[in-house]
Design a protein around this motif. Structure first.
Motif, PDB file in Angstrom:
ATOM      1  N   THR A  33       0.818  -1.218   0.000  1.00 30.38           N
ATOM      2  CA  THR A  33       0.000   0.000   0.000  1.00 30.38           C
ATOM      3  C   THR A  33       0.849   1.265   0.000  1.00 30.38           C
ATOM      4  OG1 THR A  33      -0.160  -0.063   2.422  1.00 30.38           O
ATOM      5  CG2 THR A  33      -1.900  -1.170   1.168  1.00 30.38           C
ATOM      6  N   ALA A  34       2.114   1.144   0.400  1.00 29.34           N
ATOM      7  CA  ALA A  34       3.038   2.283   0.364  1.00 29.34           C
ATOM      8  C   ALA A  34       4.445   1.749   0.190  1.00 29.34           C
ATOM      9  CB  ALA A  34       2.936   3.113   1.640  1.00 29.34           C
ATOM     10  N   ASP A  35       5.210   2.392  -0.672  1.00 27.70           N
ATOM     11  CA  ASP A  35       6.565   1.937  -0.991  1.00 27.70           C
ATOM     12  C   ASP A  35       7.487   3.139  -0.980  1.00 27.70           C
ATOM     13  OD1 ASP A  35       8.854   0.748  -1.928  1.00 27.70           O
ATOM     14  OD2 ASP A  35       8.108   0.413  -3.961  1.00 27.70           O
TER      15      ASP A  35
ATOM     16  N   GLY B 174      11.121   2.099   3.816  1.00 28.84           N
ATOM     17  CA  GLY B 174      10.208   1.079   4.317  1.00 28.84           C
ATOM     18  C   GLY B 174       8.956   0.959   3.469  1.00 28.84           C
ATOM     19  N   ILE B 175       8.128  -0.037   3.817  1.00 24.51           N
ATOM     20  CA  ILE B 175       6.898  -0.281   3.067  1.00 24.51           C
ATOM     21  C   ILE B 175       5.730  -0.488   4.022  1.00 24.51           C
ATOM     22  CG2 ILE B 175       8.089  -1.295   1.084  1.00 24.51           C
ATOM     23  CD1 ILE B 175       7.236  -4.070   2.157  1.00 24.51           C
ATOM     24  N   ARG B 176       4.525  -0.423   3.474  1.00 24.50           N
ATOM     25  CA  ARG B 176       3.307  -0.792   4.187  1.00 24.50           C
ATOM     26  C   ARG B 176       2.569  -1.824   3.349  1.00 24.50           C
ATOM     27  NH1 ARG B 176       1.431   2.435   8.387  1.00 24.50           N
ATOM     28  NH2 ARG B 176       2.758   4.233   8.858  1.00 24.50           N
ATOM     29  N   ILE B 177       1.944  -2.779   4.034  1.00 26.20           N
ATOM     30  CA  ILE B 177       1.258  -3.841   3.299  1.00 26.20           C
ATOM     31  C   ILE B 177      -0.102  -4.153   3.922  1.00 26.20           C
ATOM     32  CG2 ILE B 177       3.453  -4.919   2.632  1.00 26.20           C
ATOM     33  CD1 ILE B 177       2.788  -7.158   4.715  1.00 26.20           C
ATOM     34  N   ASN B 178      -0.966  -4.725   3.107  1.00 26.55           N
ATOM     35  CA  ASN B 178      -2.162  -5.408   3.578  1.00 26.55           C
ATOM     36  C   ASN B 178      -1.904  -6.903   3.450  1.00 26.55           C
ATOM     37  OD1 ASN B 178      -3.510  -2.990   4.001  1.00 26.55           O
ATOM     38  ND2 ASN B 178      -4.504  -3.029   1.984  1.00 26.55           N
ATOM     39  N   TYR B 179      -2.211  -7.646   4.512  1.00 32.56           N
ATOM     40  CA  TYR B 179      -1.957  -9.081   4.537  1.00 32.56           C
ATOM     41  C   TYR B 179      -3.272  -9.857   4.470  1.00 32.56           C
ATOM     42  CZ  TYR B 179      -0.976 -13.728   6.414  1.00 32.56           C
ATOM     43  OH  TYR B 179      -0.914 -15.084   6.591  1.00 32.56           O
ATOM     44  N   HIS B 180      -3.260 -10.940   3.700  1.00 34.90           N
ATOM     45  CA  HIS B 180      -4.433 -11.796   3.553  1.00 34.90           C
ATOM     46  C   HIS B 180      -4.019 -13.238   3.846  1.00 34.90           C
ATOM     47  CE1 HIS B 180      -5.832  -8.235   1.410  1.00 34.90           C
ATOM     48  NE2 HIS B 180      -4.763  -8.351   0.625  1.00 34.90           N
TER      49      HIS B 180
ATOM     50  N   TYR C 251      -4.980  -8.375   7.816  1.00 30.17           N
ATOM     51  CA  TYR C 251      -4.322  -7.267   8.521  1.00 30.17           C
ATOM     52  C   TYR C 251      -4.075  -6.154   7.517  1.00 30.17           C
ATOM     53  CZ  TYR C 251      -3.380 -10.615  12.286  1.00 30.17           C
ATOM     54  OH  TYR C 251      -3.502 -11.544  13.293  1.00 30.17           O
ATOM     55  N   SER C 252      -4.561  -4.966   7.817  1.00 29.11           N
ATOM     56  CA  SER C 252      -4.396  -3.852   6.884  1.00 29.11           C
ATOM     57  C   SER C 252      -3.364  -2.861   7.408  1.00 29.11           C
ATOM     58  CB  SER C 252      -5.732  -3.135   6.673  1.00 29.11           C
ATOM     59  OG  SER C 252      -6.209  -2.606   7.892  1.00 29.11           O
ATOM     60  N   ASP C 253      -2.661  -2.247   6.480  1.00 26.98           N
ATOM     61  CA  ASP C 253      -1.718  -1.161   6.763  1.00 26.98           C
ATOM     62  C   ASP C 253      -0.651  -1.562   7.781  1.00 26.98           C
ATOM     63  OD1 ASP C 253      -0.926   1.425   6.027  1.00 26.98           O
ATOM     64  OD2 ASP C 253      -1.789   2.279   7.845  1.00 26.98           O
TER      65      ASP C 253
END
Length: 434
Positions: free
Chosen positions: A227-229, A233-239, A244-246
């Motif tokens: 979600t952000a690169d 660092g980065i941000r992710i949504n996990y499935h 888990y979001s952000d």
């Protein structure tokens, strides 16, 4: 044993080189009353991402309030980096004490000659028992099937991205290398794997089926979206089992989304088996750190280090640098590599991005000479300068630097470790190497 005697013993083990198989480590650990049976373990193999994934898993486990251990290799600057409890490196005093204890055990086994890595593995397991570690994350040294760490019966086996590396020892094809990595899969123990090449995936599937182990694969059973690169660092949504979001990571590079997803799915698996283990995934990922991977070690001039030492890792670094060129005008590239690596495969994605190229060699016997690397670069159509030592290469890069440039050092963990030493990080038993 004196400090000098203990360190001399550890250094003397290097002459035995690498020896694959579990007989030696089994005999040594038996003499120490099997310290590996005193903690729950998560075993991590793969070619790229082992260290980052291991660090993330350990950081998340620590949020449950349990005592955690982390065993990794190689080290960048200090031998003490290899063995950590609750994120803290082992002390030099404890290294000496453990070396003495392991040496005494080894000398009581007739005709026994352990390798450096076998002794180091035994020291780590012994330290974890003494420190009452509940959960330990253990990174494979090389391969998996015959690696000393494979004496473990873990709660979960984790396999990061597999690529061609260490071909002299593990095989020349992806299937052969994958077979060695798959050797960590144990009977009935779940295995969590990264997105793999079809050849590698097929080998892992066969091994998991043979062992009656559930195979949990990225892309099929869990995934992550970036979600952000950013450069830091980065941000992710996990499935996965849950959503888990952000999730925030202080790990740069899009590839770390895969490593983070692998870590989260592993934690989900062990929490399912041990429901009293209450991990804070969000906090654990946010707090996780791992040096030497897309790490800025100096601001003026900016110096970035990365331990890329195979083609896949070099391609990941190249993708990051392509984005970095939106902020920096030029890249000054310093490379120092080992003789036994796919040097051309490492160079190909990186050399086109560099305005200045400097080849060097870390102070390590397996290092390729700067002149050899420069000749190989000429064969690819690139001119380069050479510097005989890493400090000399840094000095040359700073002379070439103009405002807006980025100095990048890569090619080997040994090379980037010397950069960290040059910039003031004190080495403890730093020359203890396999």
């Amino acid at each position: 044993m004196s400090y000098e005697g203990a360190t001399a013993y550890l250094y003397s083990l290097q002459k035995y080189g690498m020896k694959f198989g579990l007989d030696n480590i089994g005999r040594l650990l038996s003499a120490l009353e099997n310290p590996q049976e005193s903690f729950h373990a998560i075993h991590v193999a793969g070619t790229n991402g082992k260290g980052s994934t291991s660090a993330m898993i350990e950081s998340v486990l620590r949020t449950a309030g349990v005592t955690t251990g982390l065993f990794t290799s190689p080290h960048l600057v200090s031998f003490t980096e290899r063995i950590r409890v609750n994120g803290k490196e082992i002390s030099e005093t404890d290294v000496v004490r453990l070396a003495d204890e392991v040496r005494s055990a080894a000398e009581n086994i007739p005709g026994f000659l352990p390798t450096f890595f076998e002794v180091t593995t035994a020291m780590a397991f012994l330290y974890f028992r003494k420190m009452h570690v509940a959960w330990a994350v253990i990174e494979v040294g090389m391969g998996g099937r015959l690696d000393a760490t494979n004496i473990l019966i873990p709660e979960a086996s984790v396999i990061t991205a597999i690529d061609i590396d260490h071909s002299d020892f593990l095989g020349s094809t992806l299937s052969e290398i994958s077979g060695e990595k798959a050797g960590i899969i144990k009977q009935g123990v779940p295995v969590i794997t990264a997105l793999q090449h079809p050849d590698a995936a097929a080998v892992l599937e066969i091994r998991a089926e043979e062992c009656g182990s559930e195979l949990i694969a990225y892309g099929k059973d869990f995934s992550a979206d970036i979600t952000a690169d950013e450069l830091v660092g980065i941000r992710i949504n996990y499935h996965g089992e849950k959503e888990y979001s952000d999730l925030s990571l202080q790990f740069a590079g899009r590839h770390q989304a895969l490593n983070a997803a692998l870590a989260v799915r592993t934690i989900e698996e062990v929490m399912k088996k041990y429901p009293k283990l209450k991990c804070d995934i969000r906090q654990g990922l946010r707090d996780a750190r791992w040096p030497g991977r897309l790490e800025f070690v100096k601001d003026h001039p900016p110096v970035l280090i990365d331990g890329a030492h195979n083609p896949q890792a070099a391609a990941v670094l190249a993708a990051y640098l392509g984005k970095a060129l939106d902020l920096y005008s030029r890249i000054i590239l310093i490379m120092g590599m080992m003789n036994d690596k796919d040097r051309e495969g490492i160079m190909k994605p990186l050399l086109p991005l560099a305005s200045e190229i400097i080849f060097t060699a870390p102070a390590y016997g397996r290092a390729a000479s700067p002149e050899t690397l420069a000749a190989e670069a000429r064969g690819l159509g690139y001119l380069a300068q050479t510097a005989q030592t890493v400090p000399d290469a840094l000095n040359l890069a700073e002379r070439l630097y103009v405002q807006g440039d980025l100095i990048v050092v890569t090619g080997s963990f040994y090379t980037i470790g010397e950069v960290k030493e040059e910039f003031g990080q004190k080495g403890v038993l730093s020359r203890l190497r396999e």
